[in-house]
Design an enzyme around this catalytic site. Sequence first.
Site, PDB file in Angstrom:
ATOM      1  N   GLU A   1       4.482  -5.287   7.206  1.00 37.83           N
ATOM      2  CA  GLU A   1       3.660  -4.283   7.896  1.00 37.83           C
ATOM      3  C   GLU A   1       4.071  -4.099   9.348  1.00 37.83           C
ATOM      4  OE1 GLU A   1       2.535  -6.683   5.927  1.00 37.83           O
ATOM      5  OE2 GLU A   1       0.983  -5.906   4.585  1.00 37.83           O
TER       6      GLU A   1
ATOM      7  N   ALA B   1       0.861  -1.182   0.000  1.00 35.88           N
ATOM      8  CA  ALA B   1       0.000   0.000   0.000  1.00 35.88           C
ATOM      9  C   ALA B   1       0.898   1.233   0.000  1.00 35.88           C
ATOM     10  CB  ALA B   1      -0.886  -0.004   1.233  1.00 35.88           C
TER      11      ALA B   1
ATOM     12  N   GLU C   1      -0.204  -9.442  -1.004  1.00 34.83           N
ATOM     13  CA  GLU C   1      -1.615  -9.809  -0.793  1.00 34.83           C
ATOM     14  C   GLU C   1      -2.405  -9.815  -2.092  1.00 34.83           C
ATOM     15  OE1 GLU C   1      -2.503  -8.445   3.743  1.00 34.83           O
ATOM     16  OE2 GLU C   1      -2.037  -6.844   2.352  1.00 34.83           O
TER      17      GLU C   1
ATOM     18  N   GLY D   1       0.729  -5.191   0.821  1.00 38.18           N
ATOM     19  CA  GLY D   1      -0.424  -5.295  -0.074  1.00 38.18           C
ATOM     20  C   GLY D   1      -0.054  -5.870  -1.436  1.00 38.18           C
TER      21      GLY D   1
HETATM   22  N1  DAK Z   1       4.641   3.314  -0.400  1.00 38.70           N
HETATM   23  C1  DAK Z   1       5.055   4.524  -0.857  1.00 38.70           C
HETATM   24  N2  DAK Z   1       6.248   4.729  -1.425  1.00 38.70           N
HETATM   25  C2  DAK Z   1       7.084   3.691  -1.516  1.00 38.70           C
HETATM   26  C3  DAK Z   1       6.730   2.392  -1.051  1.00 38.70           C
HETATM   27  C4  DAK Z   1       5.424   2.227  -0.461  1.00 38.70           C
HETATM   28  N3  DAK Z   1       4.953   1.039  -0.029  1.00 38.70           N
HETATM   29  N4  DAK Z   1       7.762   1.560  -1.277  1.00 38.70           N
HETATM   30  C5  DAK Z   1       8.716   2.300  -1.880  1.00 38.70           C
HETATM   31  N5  DAK Z   1       8.322   3.568  -2.013  1.00 38.70           N
HETATM   32  C6  DAK Z   1       9.071   4.698  -2.579  1.00 38.70           C
HETATM   33  C7  DAK Z   1      10.106   5.233  -1.589  1.00 38.70           C
HETATM   34  O1  DAK Z   1       9.514   6.132  -0.672  1.00 38.70           O
HETATM   35  C8  DAK Z   1      11.079   5.920  -2.535  1.00 38.70           C
HETATM   36  O2  DAK Z   1      10.534   7.170  -2.924  1.00 38.70           O
HETATM   37  P1  DAK Z   1      11.513   8.473  -3.163  1.00 38.70           P
HETATM   38  O3  DAK Z   1      12.270   8.637  -1.893  1.00 38.70           O
HETATM   39  O4  DAK Z   1      12.389   8.054  -4.333  1.00 38.70           O
HETATM   40  O5  DAK Z   1      10.549   9.569  -3.486  1.00 38.70           O
HETATM   41  C9  DAK Z   1      11.065   5.018  -3.747  1.00 38.70           C
HETATM   42  O6  DAK Z   1       9.856   4.274  -3.681  1.00 38.70           O
HETATM   43  C10 DAK Z   1      12.229   4.046  -3.741  1.00 38.70           C
HETATM   44  O7  DAK Z   1      12.260   3.383  -2.483  1.00 38.70           O
HETATM   45  P2  DAK Z   1      13.605   3.171  -1.628  1.00 38.70           P
HETATM   46  O8  DAK Z   1      14.471   4.402  -1.747  1.00 38.70           O
HETATM   47  O9  DAK Z   1      13.200   2.727  -0.262  1.00 38.70           O
HETATM   48  O10 DAK Z   1      14.307   1.995  -2.445  1.00 38.70           O
HETATM   49  P3  DAK Z   1      15.158   0.743  -1.908  1.00 38.70           P
HETATM   50  O11 DAK Z   1      15.675   0.062  -3.126  1.00 38.70           O
HETATM   51  O12 DAK Z   1      16.143   1.192  -0.884  1.00 38.70           O
HETATM   52  O13 DAK Z   1      14.096  -0.213  -1.171  1.00 38.70           O
HETATM   53  C11 DAK Z   1      11.958  -1.375  -0.868  1.00 38.70           C
HETATM   54  C12 DAK Z   1      13.014  -0.794  -1.873  1.00 38.70           C
HETATM   55  C13 DAK Z   1      10.742  -1.833  -1.678  1.00 38.70           C
HETATM   56  C14 DAK Z   1      12.585  -2.606  -0.167  1.00 38.70           C
HETATM   57  C15 DAK Z   1      11.625  -0.303   0.185  1.00 38.70           C
HETATM   58  O14 DAK Z   1      11.198   0.887  -0.507  1.00 38.70           O
HETATM   59  C16 DAK Z   1      10.539  -0.705   1.126  1.00 38.70           C
HETATM   60  O15 DAK Z   1      10.787  -1.397   2.096  1.00 38.70           O
HETATM   61  N6  DAK Z   1       9.299  -0.201   0.854  1.00 38.70           N
HETATM   62  C17 DAK Z   1       8.195  -0.370   1.771  1.00 38.70           C
HETATM   63  C18 DAK Z   1       7.678  -1.765   1.744  1.00 38.70           C
HETATM   64  C19 DAK Z   1       6.546  -1.957   2.737  1.00 38.70           C
HETATM   65  O16 DAK Z   1       6.684  -1.710   3.931  1.00 38.70           O
HETATM   66  N7  DAK Z   1       5.411  -2.378   2.229  1.00 38.70           N
HETATM   67  C20 DAK Z   1       4.237  -2.586   3.023  1.00 38.70           C
HETATM   68  C21 DAK Z   1       3.413  -1.338   2.947  1.00 38.70           C
HETATM   69  S1  DAK Z   1       2.017  -1.456   4.044  1.00 38.70           S
HETATM   70  C22 DAK Z   1      -4.676  -1.272   6.387  1.00 38.70           C
HETATM   71  C23 DAK Z   1      -3.631  -0.374   6.652  1.00 38.70           C
HETATM   72  C24 DAK Z   1      -2.411  -0.581   6.052  1.00 38.70           C
HETATM   73  C25 DAK Z   1      -2.227  -1.643   5.181  1.00 38.70           C
HETATM   74  C26 DAK Z   1      -3.252  -2.500   4.884  1.00 38.70           C
HETATM   75  C27 DAK Z   1      -4.460  -2.309   5.518  1.00 38.70           C
HETATM   76  N8  DAK Z   1      -5.944  -0.973   7.087  1.00 38.70           N
HETATM   77  C28 DAK Z   1      -6.115   0.184   7.837  1.00 38.70           C
HETATM   78  C29 DAK Z   1      -7.029  -1.934   6.863  1.00 38.70           C
HETATM   79  C30 DAK Z   1      -0.874  -1.719   4.643  1.00 38.70           C
HETATM   80  C31 DAK Z   1      -0.512  -2.500   3.732  1.00 38.70           C
HETATM   81  C32 DAK Z   1       0.851  -2.372   3.221  1.00 38.70           C
HETATM   82  O17 DAK Z   1       1.058  -2.864   2.177  1.00 38.70           O
END
Ligand code: DAK
Length: 257
Positions: free
Chosen positions: A131, A64, A111, A108
């Site tokens: 998460e 997400a 998922e 997500g």
């Molecule tokens: N969202 C927004 N931006 C993201 C992102 C994400 N999930 N993942 C990456 N980016 C963006 C980064 O902010 C960065 O942007 P800039 O700084 O260039 O503007 C760009 O993509 C490149 O990322 P990195 O600089 O971090 O690149 P790396 O190669 O170092 O790392 C990575 C890549 C994919 C391993 C890392 O970016 C990462 O760990 N990303 C986050 C992954 C994550 O945590 N995903 C889970 C998201 S939470 C709910 C509430 C929440 C949810 C569901 C339900 N309810 C209330 C019901 C949440 C669900 C999720 O999916």
Amino acid sequence: MSPSVIMETHDKVGLIRINRPEAFNALNDEVMDGIGSALAGFEADEAIGCIVLTGNDKAFAAGADIAAIKDFGYMDTYKADFITRNWERIKTCRKPIIAAVAGYALGGGCEIAMMCDMIFAAENAKFGQPEIKLGTLPGAGGTQRLPRAIGKAKAMDLCLTGRMMDAVEAERCGLVARIFPTDRLIEETLAAAQTIASYSQPVVMMIKEAVNRAFETSLTEGLLFERRSFHASFALEDQKEGMTAFIEKRKPVFKNR
Ligand code: DAK
């Protein structure tokens, strides 16, 4: 600005590409609404027999969009029916969907790959439910579909540590159906999708329904559902054509009825 979801047609296969490369294909409402309307378009198109959902070489989807949701309060998520409103459209699609995953499928992203009917992975694919590192938990089925796919031990490991799993581990534990070299993922996935799309569409849909039933019901009820669907298939012109073509040693010509 390029669209965040791209629709392509490859013969009988509908291909949906998530296209936010600047954010590792993070999933916001625009992407999820785009996927939903692409699915609706391909479902309505009788020429399409199978759908492929993919991202790019670096990311299927990194979850997400954290920037878009970080300030949400409970009422924002509840009133907007967050996740259920548009994410679950993948689940209701009756045509088969293959997730072609290269790079990150996190949160997500993992998922929505699991909402598809099967996952084909590139060698560089990485799956995870990180998460917990953000102070929240999987909200689109991670705690439910992951244990069904890979068992409790691995699901607990991924959800509680937030670590990533590579393609080989994902295939070994049953999350992934097949692995391909990264530069061949789309070609190979489209080939498998064309194979599925070449069969009788009602039979394909019956098989999808029957396999999914296995996760919703007891063995006895599931077997009954399968048996009735099998009986029903004998009402199809395509069953007559398929068996006649076998006897006549020729390729069947299915009419999807
Ligand atoms: N969202 C927004 N931006 C993201 C992102 C994400 N999930 N993942 C990456 N980016 C963006 C980064 O902010 C960065 O942007 P800039 O700084 O260039 O503007 C760009 O993509 C490149 O990322 P990195 O600089 O971090 O690149 P790396 O190669 O170092 O790392 C990575 C890549 C994919 C391993 C890392 O970016 C990462 O760990 N990303 C986050 C992954 C994550 O945590 N995903 C889970 C998201 S939470 C709910 C509430 C929440 C949810 C569901 C339900 N309810 C209330 C019901 C949440 C669900 C999720 O999916």
